[in-house]
Design an enzyme around this catalytic site. Structure first.
Site, PDB file in Angstrom:
ATOM      1  N   ASP A 100       0.552  -1.486   0.278  1.00 47.95           N
ATOM      2  CA  ASP A 100      -0.115   0.156   0.311  1.00 47.95           C
ATOM      3  C   ASP A 100       1.012   1.196   0.509  1.00 47.95           C
ATOM      4  OD1 ASP A 100      -2.133  -1.636   0.014  1.00 47.95           O
ATOM      5  OD2 ASP A 100      -2.846  -1.357   1.962  1.00 47.95           O
ATOM      6  N   ALA A 101       2.025   1.051   0.726  1.00 48.96           N
ATOM      7  CA  ALA A 101       3.213   2.384   0.759  1.00 48.96           C
ATOM      8  C   ALA A 101       3.574   2.733  -0.823  1.00 48.96           C
ATOM      9  CB  ALA A 101       4.009   2.356   2.102  1.00 48.96           C
ATOM     10  N   GLU A 102       3.989   1.430  -1.399  1.00 47.94           N
ATOM     11  CA  GLU A 102       4.246   1.520  -2.378  1.00 47.94           C
ATOM     12  C   GLU A 102       3.490   2.020  -3.500  1.00 47.94           C
ATOM     13  OE1 GLU A 102       7.790   1.162  -5.486  1.00 47.94           O
ATOM     14  OE2 GLU A 102       7.156   2.448  -3.136  1.00 47.94           O
ATOM     15  N   SER A 147     -36.828  -4.948 -15.369  1.00 47.70           N
ATOM     16  CA  SER A 147     -36.417  -5.131 -14.209  1.00 47.70           C
ATOM     17  C   SER A 147     -36.202  -6.804 -14.382  1.00 47.70           C
ATOM     18  CB  SER A 147     -37.906  -5.198 -13.456  1.00 47.70           C
ATOM     19  OG  SER A 147     -38.607  -5.371 -13.778  1.00 47.70           O
ATOM     20  N   LEU A 148     -36.629  -6.961 -13.655  1.00 47.28           N
ATOM     21  CA  LEU A 148     -36.640  -9.463 -13.542  1.00 47.28           C
ATOM     22  C   LEU A 148     -37.965  -9.538 -13.372  1.00 47.28           C
ATOM     23  CD1 LEU A 148     -33.193  -9.996 -12.740  1.00 47.28           C
ATOM     24  CD2 LEU A 148     -34.289  -9.989 -14.997  1.00 47.28           C
ATOM     25  N   GLU A 151     -25.682 -15.707 -13.150  1.00 43.07           N
ATOM     26  CA  GLU A 151     -25.188 -14.682 -12.318  1.00 43.07           C
ATOM     27  C   GLU A 151     -25.279 -14.815 -10.708  1.00 43.07           C
ATOM     28  OE1 GLU A 151     -25.972 -11.361 -14.812  1.00 43.07           O
ATOM     29  OE2 GLU A 151     -24.765 -12.604 -16.116  1.00 43.07           O
ATOM     30  N   LYS A 168     -27.491 -12.934  -8.196  1.00 47.35           N
ATOM     31  CA  LYS A 168     -28.077 -11.646  -7.875  1.00 47.35           C
ATOM     32  C   LYS A 168     -27.383 -10.679  -6.909  1.00 47.35           C
ATOM     33  CE  LYS A 168     -32.991  -9.728  -8.333  1.00 47.35           C
ATOM     34  NZ  LYS A 168     -33.183  -8.716  -8.051  1.00 47.35           N
ATOM     35  N   ASP A 188     -26.853  -7.385  -4.479  1.00 43.18           N
ATOM     36  CA  ASP A 188     -28.079  -6.712  -3.380  1.00 43.18           C
ATOM     37  C   ASP A 188     -27.814  -6.015  -3.029  1.00 43.18           C
ATOM     38  OD1 ASP A 188     -30.871  -5.774  -2.350  1.00 43.18           O
ATOM     39  OD2 ASP A 188     -30.476  -7.434  -0.798  1.00 43.18           O
ATOM     40  N   ARG A 207     -29.952   3.717 -11.854  1.00 39.76           N
ATOM     41  CA  ARG A 207     -31.285   3.466 -12.737  1.00 39.76           C
ATOM     42  C   ARG A 207     -32.249   3.843 -12.972  1.00 39.76           C
ATOM     43  NH1 ARG A 207     -35.660  -0.919 -11.400  1.00 39.76           N
ATOM     44  NH2 ARG A 207     -36.215  -1.911 -13.209  1.00 39.76           N
ATOM     45  N   GLU A 243     -23.917  -3.912 -11.192  1.00 37.57           N
ATOM     46  CA  GLU A 243     -24.424  -3.366 -10.031  1.00 37.57           C
ATOM     47  C   GLU A 243     -23.258  -2.964  -8.611  1.00 37.57           C
ATOM     48  OE1 GLU A 243     -27.483  -4.469  -9.605  1.00 37.57           O
ATOM     49  OE2 GLU A 243     -28.333  -4.792  -7.147  1.00 37.57           O
ATOM     50  N   TYR A 283     -19.737  -3.752 -10.121  1.00 37.10           N
ATOM     51  CA  TYR A 283     -19.556  -5.113 -10.421  1.00 37.10           C
ATOM     52  C   TYR A 283     -20.453  -5.512 -11.656  1.00 37.10           C
ATOM     53  CZ  TYR A 283     -18.027  -9.251  -7.007  1.00 37.10           C
ATOM     54  OH  TYR A 283     -17.305  -9.283  -6.297  1.00 37.10           O
ATOM     55  N   LYS A 301     -30.081 -15.825 -17.535  1.00 36.94           N
ATOM     56  CA  LYS A 301     -30.047 -15.034 -18.500  1.00 36.94           C
ATOM     57  C   LYS A 301     -29.833 -16.091 -20.043  1.00 36.94           C
ATOM     58  CE  LYS A 301     -28.226 -11.372 -16.673  1.00 36.94           C
ATOM     59  NZ  LYS A 301     -27.132 -10.471 -16.315  1.00 36.94           N
ATOM     60  N   LYS A 309     -35.162 -16.473  -7.372  1.00 41.29           N
ATOM     61  CA  LYS A 309     -34.724 -16.309  -5.898  1.00 41.29           C
ATOM     62  C   LYS A 309     -34.445 -17.227  -4.702  1.00 41.29           C
ATOM     63  CE  LYS A 309     -36.750 -11.923  -5.320  1.00 41.29           C
ATOM     64  NZ  LYS A 309     -36.034 -10.684  -4.538  1.00 41.29           N
ATOM     65  N   CYS A 326     -61.971   1.439  16.135  1.00 40.57           N
ATOM     66  CA  CYS A 326     -60.411   1.270  15.749  1.00 40.57           C
ATOM     67  C   CYS A 326     -59.533   1.977  17.091  1.00 40.57           C
ATOM     68  CB  CYS A 326     -60.858   2.386  13.937  1.00 40.57           C
ATOM     69  SG  CYS A 326     -59.856   3.156  13.574  1.00 40.57           S
ATOM     70  N   CYS A 345     -59.918   6.442  15.800  1.00 43.90           N
ATOM     71  CA  CYS A 345     -60.271   7.490  15.501  1.00 43.90           C
ATOM     72  C   CYS A 345     -61.616   6.484  16.836  1.00 43.90           C
ATOM     73  CB  CYS A 345     -62.088   6.815  13.887  1.00 43.90           C
ATOM     74  SG  CYS A 345     -62.190   5.954  13.205  1.00 43.90           S
ATOM     75  N   CYS A 399     -61.973  -0.857   9.578  1.00 43.85           N
ATOM     76  CA  CYS A 399     -63.001   0.284  10.352  1.00 43.85           C
ATOM     77  C   CYS A 399     -63.446   1.406   9.234  1.00 43.85           C
ATOM     78  CB  CYS A 399     -61.856   1.688  11.215  1.00 43.85           C
ATOM     79  SG  CYS A 399     -62.151   3.239  10.574  1.00 43.85           S
ATOM     80  N   CYS A 458     -61.548   8.721   8.936  1.00 42.08           N
ATOM     81  CA  CYS A 458     -60.403   8.223   9.996  1.00 42.08           C
ATOM     82  C   CYS A 458     -59.643   8.626   9.318  1.00 42.08           C
ATOM     83  CB  CYS A 458     -60.524   6.577  10.099  1.00 42.08           C
ATOM     84  SG  CYS A 458     -59.568   6.020  10.968  1.00 42.08           S
TER      85      CYS A 458
HETATM   86  S1  IVH Z   1     -30.040  -8.062 -15.416  1.00 45.57           S
HETATM   87  C1  IVH Z   1     -32.818  -7.646 -18.004  1.00 45.57           C
HETATM   88  N1  IVH Z   1     -28.063  -9.786 -13.664  1.00 45.57           N
HETATM   89  O1  IVH Z   1     -31.678  -6.720 -10.417  1.00 45.57           O
HETATM   90  C2  IVH Z   1     -32.017  -7.979 -16.836  1.00 45.57           C
HETATM   91  N2  IVH Z   1     -29.372  -7.488 -12.804  1.00 45.57           N
HETATM   92  O2  IVH Z   1     -34.301  -7.219 -11.328  1.00 45.57           O
HETATM   93  C3  IVH Z   1     -31.976  -6.653 -15.919  1.00 45.57           C
HETATM   94  N3  IVH Z   1     -29.531  -7.638 -10.135  1.00 45.57           N
HETATM   95  O3  IVH Z   1     -32.534  -3.531 -10.486  1.00 45.57           O
HETATM   96  C4  IVH Z   1     -30.714  -7.232 -15.389  1.00 45.57           C
HETATM   97  N4  IVH Z   1     -28.092  -8.686  -9.984  1.00 45.57           N
HETATM   98  O4  IVH Z   1     -30.208  -3.792  -9.725  1.00 45.57           O
HETATM   99  C5  IVH Z   1     -29.177  -8.256 -14.159  1.00 45.57           C
HETATM  100  N5  IVH Z   1     -26.489 -10.472 -11.905  1.00 45.57           N
HETATM  101  C6  IVH Z   1     -27.681  -9.734 -12.601  1.00 45.57           C
HETATM  102  C7  IVH Z   1     -27.666  -8.917 -11.358  1.00 45.57           C
HETATM  103  C8  IVH Z   1     -29.453  -7.911 -11.247  1.00 45.57           C
HETATM  104  C9  IVH Z   1     -28.286  -7.613  -9.576  1.00 45.57           C
HETATM  105  C10 IVH Z   1     -30.952  -6.295 -10.047  1.00 45.57           C
HETATM  106  C11 IVH Z   1     -30.553  -5.406 -10.844  1.00 45.57           C
HETATM  107  C12 IVH Z   1     -31.885  -4.921 -11.251  1.00 45.57           C
HETATM  108  C13 IVH Z   1     -33.125  -5.940 -11.018  1.00 45.57           C
HETATM  109  C14 IVH Z   1     -33.644  -6.393 -11.793  1.00 45.57           C
END
Ligand code: IVH
Length: 670
Positions: free
Chosen positions: A36-38, A85-86, A117, A119, A121, A140, A179, A229, A295, A319, A413, A416, A431, A436
């Site tokens: 790190d110093a280098e 979104s997915l 891959e 998912k 967070d 996004r 992400e 990533y 995918k 999930k 309630c 109210c 209620c 209310c």
């Molecule tokens: S692909 C159509 N790959 O998931 C492709 N998304 O619901 C959509 N996420 O808000 C994105 N890891 O933040 C993809 N390996 C991954 C992911 C990923 C996390 C999140 C992403 C997005 C949400 C999609």
């Protein structure tokens, strides 16, 4: 200004190369080769030279990661191609069903190649590289428009500021998606530091990442340990990149971090194996993941499959099952929702469940309370499934203390005092008092929420104040508020009052689906609101609809149909809607796509730099019944090409698609 000599220029170039090389080893590959110093020594020398010769500072210099001038607020930044979104599945059976639909869509019986891959967070972002330089980066947002957080993203060491020459000449425009996450140990350290500085700690690693990234002052972001990533690119029609796996390989070569649990597999059996392996790894990872993204690998297959509403048909999030934890039930309170439903809520001794500290959990209703026979002092099991509100799923009878007290469902309630009823056939107590305060508060917050009229600044505190001061008896009153009425409220400074009035003003011009959602009809969320807007196009038609017509809309079930019908029959609601109209709420027609305008049924692709933002042209096309696609295919009717159109232009030429410029586009409209 002093003039640098050639020797110094050479040194500077070498320094930057060295720093980039070592920071890649350190931040991307986790495999540093110097101390790190280098590293600090190299960096200090760079800063020293740049201080002496400011004209030599370039935007891609490693020094530029440290954070530039803070911005006031984030500018909206539209995504050239929406960030989707997915769809979700939670079991192998559901995944098999997804796989079946994919095969059906591809008209094949052969096993499909998938890339799997973790998912992650964290927070999804897009990075735009023009001629190899990182020029823009955004969150996004709602998928169509994000927030411009370029200076903040520049501070993240695993984000290359510049791509290789060979890459940039081949892909003058490259939009990289991925992400931003925070590792668990870094998160814990950060929280300790925040607490030591008397600041509020962050709830979980996702908030850690999002909160650190959305700082107005980029130097705060720079001080936070964030990791990017990469998981994809926006375009599926780039020369030489015909698959997700090829795109990922390119990104890896260009210095992006690619998650090392990314795999290319074939068929649902191998996908399941990966899911099990990943679930097994989960505990060992030092960052949070909440499932696996699967995918379809081939881009031509992705294009063929297309998308439904906001999610592609070629990808799915599988999930993990909900996580559970044991804790003590300290109290039960009864909360009144915007529809009058009374929900028993467990107050718990705080406990961590899948990365979040839980101190409240739903007990659903009286039947559930009885079934559990949960008593104050009991040890209970709480569960969190994804983004869903945590719930108490069981109690541990063996751990019941002698003095555990029974919970009694109230008869009045709590807000109210009206007598609570349990309508026949329903599990919920309600209620029924429309006035209310607790219900009104819920309705007001829903009305002003992001998916609704999006009235900035109108949260629970303000809603409560407005109701208590008798300024608001239903949401329509918002349109009649005056600044002078707000000023006497607690903690209401002049500026805050003006901002609220301004936000209400802005909300008068909105879109049809948002108005429908804002009304808060039971069961009508954002998706149903959009379906209704698409079907009826005008608010007047929706108001006058028959129950029969509602029941025949695809995606609207009989219960929701009845709720909608009843809502518009209710005299009180009609009076309120009328007051909203007179108060200036515009009820615009829905902008239907694929309709009958002069561009009806035509598909456009937009590329290159035009005289106005792409969204301008997109809106024009959609208003006239056309569609805008992200990539050129045989189905494209026109390519609207601006200056510096790249690979899309080539592809359109190859496919013999009509290529038009802005003038020709205007003629089409005329
Ligand atoms: S692909 C159509 N790959 O998931 C492709 N998304 O619901 C959509 N996420 O808000 C994105 N890891 O933040 C993809 N390996 C991954 C992911 C990923 C996390 C999140 C992403 C997005 C949400 C999609």
């Amino acid at each position: 200004m002093a003039r640098p000599d050639q020797k110094l220029l050479d040194e500077l170039r070498q320094l930057r190369d060295q720093i980039n090389h070592h920071s890649r080893l350190y931040y991307v590959e986790d495999n540093p080769s110097i101390s790190d110093a280098e590293y600090d020594r190299l960096f200090d020398r760079l800063l020293q030279i740049e201080k002496q010769y400011p004209q030599l500072v370039t935007p891609d210099s490693p020094s530029q990661r440290v954070g530039a001038t803070p911005s006031k607020k984030f500018e909206p930044l539209p995504h050239r191609i929406p960030m989707l979104s997915l769809q979700k599945v939670t079991s192998f059976e559901e995944f098999i069903e997804f796989d079946r639909r994919v095969k059906e869509g591809l008209e094949t019986t052969e096993e499909v190649e998938y890339i799997t891959e973790p998912k992650l967070d964290g927070l999804a972002v897009e990075l735009v590289y023009e001629n190899g330089m990182l020029v823009r980066g955004s969150t996004r947002g709602d998928g169509v428009t994000g927030e411009n957080i370029t200076p903040n993203l520049r501070t993240i060491r695993s984000i290359p500021l510049r791509l290789s020459d060979s890459c940039s000449s081949k892909y003058p425009l490259l939009e990289v998606r991925g992400e931003v996450i925070m590792r668990r140990p870094d998160f814990e350290r950060l929280n300790e530091a925040l607490i030591a500085q008397n600041q509020a700690p962050l709830a979980n690693t996702r908030n850690g990442a999002a909160g650190s990234l959305r700082q107005l002052n980029p130097s705060v972001t720079a001080s936070r340990p964030l990791i990017f990533y990469a998981y994809g690119i926006s375009d599926t029609d780039l020369e030489g990149l015909d698959r997700q796996s090829a795109a990922v390989d390119l990104l890896r070569k260009e210095g992006f971090r690619i998650n090392d649990r990314t795999r290319l597999v074939r068929g649902s059996g191998q996908v399941e194996e990966r899911f099990k392996a990943l679930a097994g790894d989960r505990e060992r990872l030092d960052y949070e993941i909440d499932g696996m993204v699967v995918k379809v690998d081939r881009f031509d297959s992705q294009i063929m499959l297309g998308q439904i509403s906001r999610a592609p048909r070629w990808a799915v999030a599988w999930k993990f099952a909900a996580e559970q934890a044991e804790t003590v039930l300290e109290d039960v309170i009864f909360s009144v929702g915007r529809t009058g439903v009374i929900t028993p809520v467990a107050r718990l001794k705080p406990v961590r469940v899948s990365g979040v500290t839980v101190s409240n959990a739903s007990l659903h209703n009286e039947d559930e309370l009885r079934r559990l026979d949960a008593r104050i002092g009991d040890t209970v099991i709480v569960q969190r499934a994804g983004d869903v509100i945590p719930e108490v799923v069981d109690i541990v009878p063996g751990k019941r203390p002698g003095e555990a007290t029974q919970v009694v469902f109230p008869s009045k309630c709590p807000s109210c005092g009206t007598k609570i009823v349990r309508p026949e056939g329903e599990a919920a107590h309600r209620c029924l008092n429309m006035a209310c305060p607790a219900q009104l508060e819920g309705r007001l917050i829903h009305f002003a929420a992001k998916g609704g009229l999006d009235i900035d600044g109108l949260g629970d505190k303000l809603a409560r104040q407005l109701i208590k001061a008798n300024l608001v008896k239903d949401p329509s009153d918002l349109f009649y508020l005056e600044k002078d009425q707000l000023l006497p409220l607690d903690l209401m400074a002049d500026k805050k009052a003006s901002n609220l009035i301004e936000a209400i003003n802005r909300s008068r011009q909105t879109e049809l689906p948002k108005v429908i959602y804002a009304l808060g009809v039971v069961g009508v969320g954002e998706a149903a609101a959009r379906l209704l807007a698409e079907h009826f196009v005008s608010f007047e038609k929706l108001e006058k609809t028959s129950l029969d017509e509602l029941t025949h809309i695809d995606g609207i079930g009989p219960v929701i149909a009845a709720n909608i019908f009843e809502y518009f029959r209710n005299e009180g609601n009609r009076v309120m809607l009328d007051r909203m109209r007179r108060g200036g709420l515009a009820l615009p027609n829905y902008q239907r796509t694929g309709g009958t305008g002069v561009l009806g049924g035509k598909t456009f692709v937009i590329t290159g730099t035009l005289s106005k933002p792409r969204n301008h042209f997109k809106n024009l096309i959609e208003q006239e019944g056309g569609k805008v696609a992200g990539s050129v295919s045989a189905k494209t009717d026109y390519l609207l090409a601006g200056v510096d159109a790249g690979s899309k232009l080539d592809k359109a030429k190859k496919l013999g698609i009509a290529i038009i410029d802005e003038d020709q586009f205007k003629q089409l409209l005329a």
